[in-house]
Design a protein around this motif. Structure first.
Motif, PDB file in Angstrom:
ATOM      1  N   GLU A  39       0.863  -1.190   0.000  1.00  0.00           N
ATOM      2  CA  GLU A  39       0.000   0.000   0.000  1.00  0.00           C
ATOM      3  C   GLU A  39       0.898   1.240   0.000  1.00  0.00           C
ATOM      4  O   GLU A  39       1.627   1.502   0.966  1.00  0.00           O
ATOM      5  CB  GLU A  39      -0.901  -0.001   1.238  1.00  0.00           C
ATOM      6  CG  GLU A  39      -1.862   1.175   1.269  1.00  0.00           C
ATOM      7  CD  GLU A  39      -2.713   1.206   2.528  1.00  0.00           C
ATOM      8  OE1 GLU A  39      -3.323   2.253   2.795  1.00  0.00           O
ATOM      9  OE2 GLU A  39      -2.747   0.185   3.252  1.00  0.00           O
ATOM     10  N   VAL A  40       0.843   1.991  -1.093  1.00  0.00           N
ATOM     11  CA  VAL A  40       1.692   3.180  -1.245  1.00  0.00           C
ATOM     12  C   VAL A  40       0.851   4.435  -1.059  1.00  0.00           C
ATOM     13  O   VAL A  40      -0.202   4.579  -1.676  1.00  0.00           O
ATOM     14  CB  VAL A  40       2.371   3.201  -2.634  1.00  0.00           C
ATOM     15  CG1 VAL A  40       3.203   4.469  -2.786  1.00  0.00           C
ATOM     16  CG2 VAL A  40       3.237   1.966  -2.823  1.00  0.00           C
ATOM     17  N   SER A  41       1.352   5.360  -0.214  1.00  0.00           N
ATOM     18  CA  SER A  41       0.667   6.636   0.017  1.00  0.00           C
ATOM     19  C   SER A  41       1.654   7.775  -0.240  1.00  0.00           C
ATOM     20  O   SER A  41       2.773   7.785   0.311  1.00  0.00           O
ATOM     21  CB  SER A  41       0.155   6.728   1.457  1.00  0.00           C
ATOM     22  OG  SER A  41      -0.777   5.694   1.720  1.00  0.00           O
ATOM     23  N   ILE A  42       1.262   8.714  -1.108  1.00  0.00           N
ATOM     24  CA  ILE A  42       2.076   9.908  -1.354  1.00  0.00           C
ATOM     25  C   ILE A  42       1.437  11.067  -0.599  1.00  0.00           C
ATOM     26  O   ILE A  42       0.334  11.494  -0.918  1.00  0.00           O
ATOM     27  CB  ILE A  42       2.165  10.219  -2.863  1.00  0.00           C
ATOM     28  CG1 ILE A  42       2.789   9.030  -3.616  1.00  0.00           C
ATOM     29  CG2 ILE A  42       2.980  11.478  -3.097  1.00  0.00           C
ATOM     30  CD1 ILE A  42       2.807   9.205  -5.120  1.00  0.00           C
ATOM     31  N   ILE A  43       2.133  11.544   0.409  1.00  0.00           N
ATOM     32  CA  ILE A  43       1.608  12.621   1.274  1.00  0.00           C
ATOM     33  C   ILE A  43       2.350  13.902   0.930  1.00  0.00           C
ATOM     34  O   ILE A  43       3.527  14.072   1.267  1.00  0.00           O
ATOM     35  CB  ILE A  43       1.797  12.254   2.765  1.00  0.00           C
ATOM     36  CG1 ILE A  43       1.157  10.890   3.052  1.00  0.00           C
ATOM     37  CG2 ILE A  43       1.218  13.333   3.665  1.00  0.00           C
ATOM     38  CD1 ILE A  43       1.539  10.313   4.395  1.00  0.00           C
ATOM     39  N   GLU A  44       1.667  14.822   0.251  1.00  0.00           N
ATOM     40  CA  GLU A  44       2.292  16.087  -0.187  1.00  0.00           C
ATOM     41  C   GLU A  44       2.006  17.194   0.823  1.00  0.00           C
ATOM     42  O   GLU A  44       0.909  17.735   0.877  1.00  0.00           O
ATOM     43  CB  GLU A  44       1.787  16.473  -1.568  1.00  0.00           C
ATOM     44  CG  GLU A  44       2.175  15.463  -2.652  1.00  0.00           C
ATOM     45  CD  GLU A  44       1.766  15.920  -4.036  1.00  0.00           C
ATOM     46  OE1 GLU A  44       2.490  16.753  -4.630  1.00  0.00           O
ATOM     47  OE2 GLU A  44       0.717  15.455  -4.527  1.00  0.00           O
ATOM     48  N   LYS A  45       3.031  17.528   1.617  1.00  0.00           N
ATOM     49  CA  LYS A  45       2.911  18.617   2.589  1.00  0.00           C
ATOM     50  C   LYS A  45       3.558  19.906   2.062  1.00  0.00           C
ATOM     51  O   LYS A  45       3.512  20.938   2.727  1.00  0.00           O
ATOM     52  CB  LYS A  45       3.582  18.221   3.904  1.00  0.00           C
ATOM     53  CG  LYS A  45       2.907  17.057   4.620  1.00  0.00           C
ATOM     54  CD  LYS A  45       3.599  16.776   5.943  1.00  0.00           C
ATOM     55  CE  LYS A  45       2.916  15.647   6.690  1.00  0.00           C
ATOM     56  NZ  LYS A  45       3.594  15.357   7.988  1.00  0.00           N
TER      57      LYS A  45
END
Length: 431
Positions: free
Chosen positions: A312-318
């Protein structure tokens, strides 16, 4: 603590000077005191001669039994106490002006008067107080020392700066030098012979290194390219042989292992060639790279690989991570970080890619054991027995980062998760 050559020299010069001045001050004080006593003693001996002559001319002086204005007295002595030798010594006498005892230098001398009587002449004279002499001398030496230190620091600082100027120029030239990058070898004339010779030797050494560097670079590139063709041919021949229906299962298994080893060799060859190109600064052109977009595209390209391991890949753009970087190196850097996070992840594991303005964090699950932080970015280091790994992926990442001094890559472990943290210190794109 490390210091520059200039301050190192001045520090020890001051320490040695302090010791020398202390020894010199003691010897100087002893010498001055001896000279004072010697001069006073000579004066007392001369006065003794003059007073005895005056007694023979004026017998009334024999009645001068106490110290008066002339600071001498004459007293009769018994024959058995008579001494032929003069005596000199120090003694304290009361002085009315200071209302306290003061040091005096005293001379005693026995003589025969014109009446054949035994007389003792005592002459005294006030001397310099030794405690005041010590105080005055110490004060003078302290002032002298301070002035000497200030003068030495100022003069040596100026002279060393002037004399060491060529050295710092040569040092700055060496700091800026990189293999494979054109290097200015303008002839410089130095007034100091040693610096002139040092500059000549460094230029010759750099020229020799450049020749060897280019020869090695050419050899590595040629060898790598030449190896690719025979390796590809051998792999193709093995594929054809595996398709042969006459082979038994054991032979097919053996050929498959050989094929896998050859594929690993191909990957190793490509990785070593890539490391060589990066270290040889063959990726010099840079432009503004949108790392956010590049990461999203890479994740899409690796969808099959990610789906195979059910990660499970999550890209979190802060934030927006934009930097002046070589486009090819940026792709290699992010691709290796992503492949490393997927390949060594657990099946049905987790991968979080956190993007901020100045850093990107690859957070992935995996073996519940931290990696060796001191060796993880070394070439050919593998923690485990994975035969498919070349041990060069993280080394390539570290080599790329070294090309950009303001950047850093770090590894951490916490909460059963592995963290690879890419940081840029350049604030040009900060918001």
């Amino acid at each position: 603590m490390k210091v520059s050559l200039k301050y190192y020299t001045i520090k020890y010069l001051i320490m040695i000077l302090l010791l020398i001045i202390a020894v010199w001050a003691g010897l100087f004080y002893a010498y001055i005191l001896d000279e004072v006593h010697d001069n006073v003693d000579d004066g007392l001996r001369d006065r003794k001669i003059q007073i005895i002559k005056a007694v023979y001319l004026n017998p009334q002086l024999l009645k001068n039994n106490e110290f008066g204005f002339n600071e001498f007295k004459i007293n009769p002595v018994k024959a058995q106490d008579y001494q032929n030798k003069s005596r000199l010594y120090n003694k304290m006498y009361y002085m009315e002006y200071d209302d306290k005892d003061q040091p005096y230098r005293v001379l005693e001398a026995d003589f025969m008067d014109q009446f054949k009587g035994h007389q003792r002449l005592v002459i005294r004279t006030s001397t310099v107080e030794e405690d005041e002499l010590i105080y005055d001398l110490t004060t003078a030496l302290i002032v002298l020392y301070i002035l000497l230190v200030i003068s030495i620091v100022a003069v040596n600082g100026y002279l060393l700066n002037k004399a060491m100027g060529p050295f710092y120029q040569i040092l700055d030239k060496l700091k800026k030098y990189q293999f494979g990058i054109p290097f200015s070898q303008e002839k410089q004339n130095y007034k100091i012979t040693e610096f002139e010779e040092l500059n000549v030797e460094i230029n010759e050494m750099i020229a020799r290194n450049e020749i060897v560097f280019h020869q090695q670079k050419q050899f590595i590139e040629n060898a790598s390219h030449e190896l690719q063709t025979p390796l590809a041919i051998v792999i193709n021949k093995i594929d054809l042989q595996i398709q042969n229906e006459e082979l038994d299962e054991k032979s097919i298994s053996l050929l498959s292992e050989v094929k896998n080893d050859l594929r690993r060799m191909v990957g190793l060859n490509k990785s070593l060639l890539m490391l060589s190109k990066i270290e040889n600064s063959q990726f010099n052109t840079t432009s503004d790279i949108d790392f956010n977009g590049m990461i999203i595209r890479l994740v899409q390209n690796y969808e099959d690989f990610i789906a195979f391991k059910k990660i499970e890949v999550s890209i979190i753009e802060k934030g927006k991570f934009i930097a002046d970087f070589n486009h090819d190196l940026a792709g290699i850097l992010l691709s290796n970080l992503l492949k490393n996070a997927v390949k060594y992840n657990n099946e049905e594991g987790t991968l979080n890619i956190i993007i901020e303005n100045n850093r990107i964090v690859f957070q992935n699950s995996g073996t519940p054991v931290p990696l060796d932080q001191s060796r993880i970015f070394n070439r050919f280091y593998k923690q485990g027995s994975d035969r498919t790994s070349t041990g060069l992926g993280l080394s390539i990442i570290k080599t790329i980062i070294k090309q950009y001094p303001a950047w850093d890559i770090a590894y951490e472990y916490g909460d059963h998760m592995h963290y690879f943290i890419l940081t840029k210190n350049n604030s040009r794109y900060n918001e």
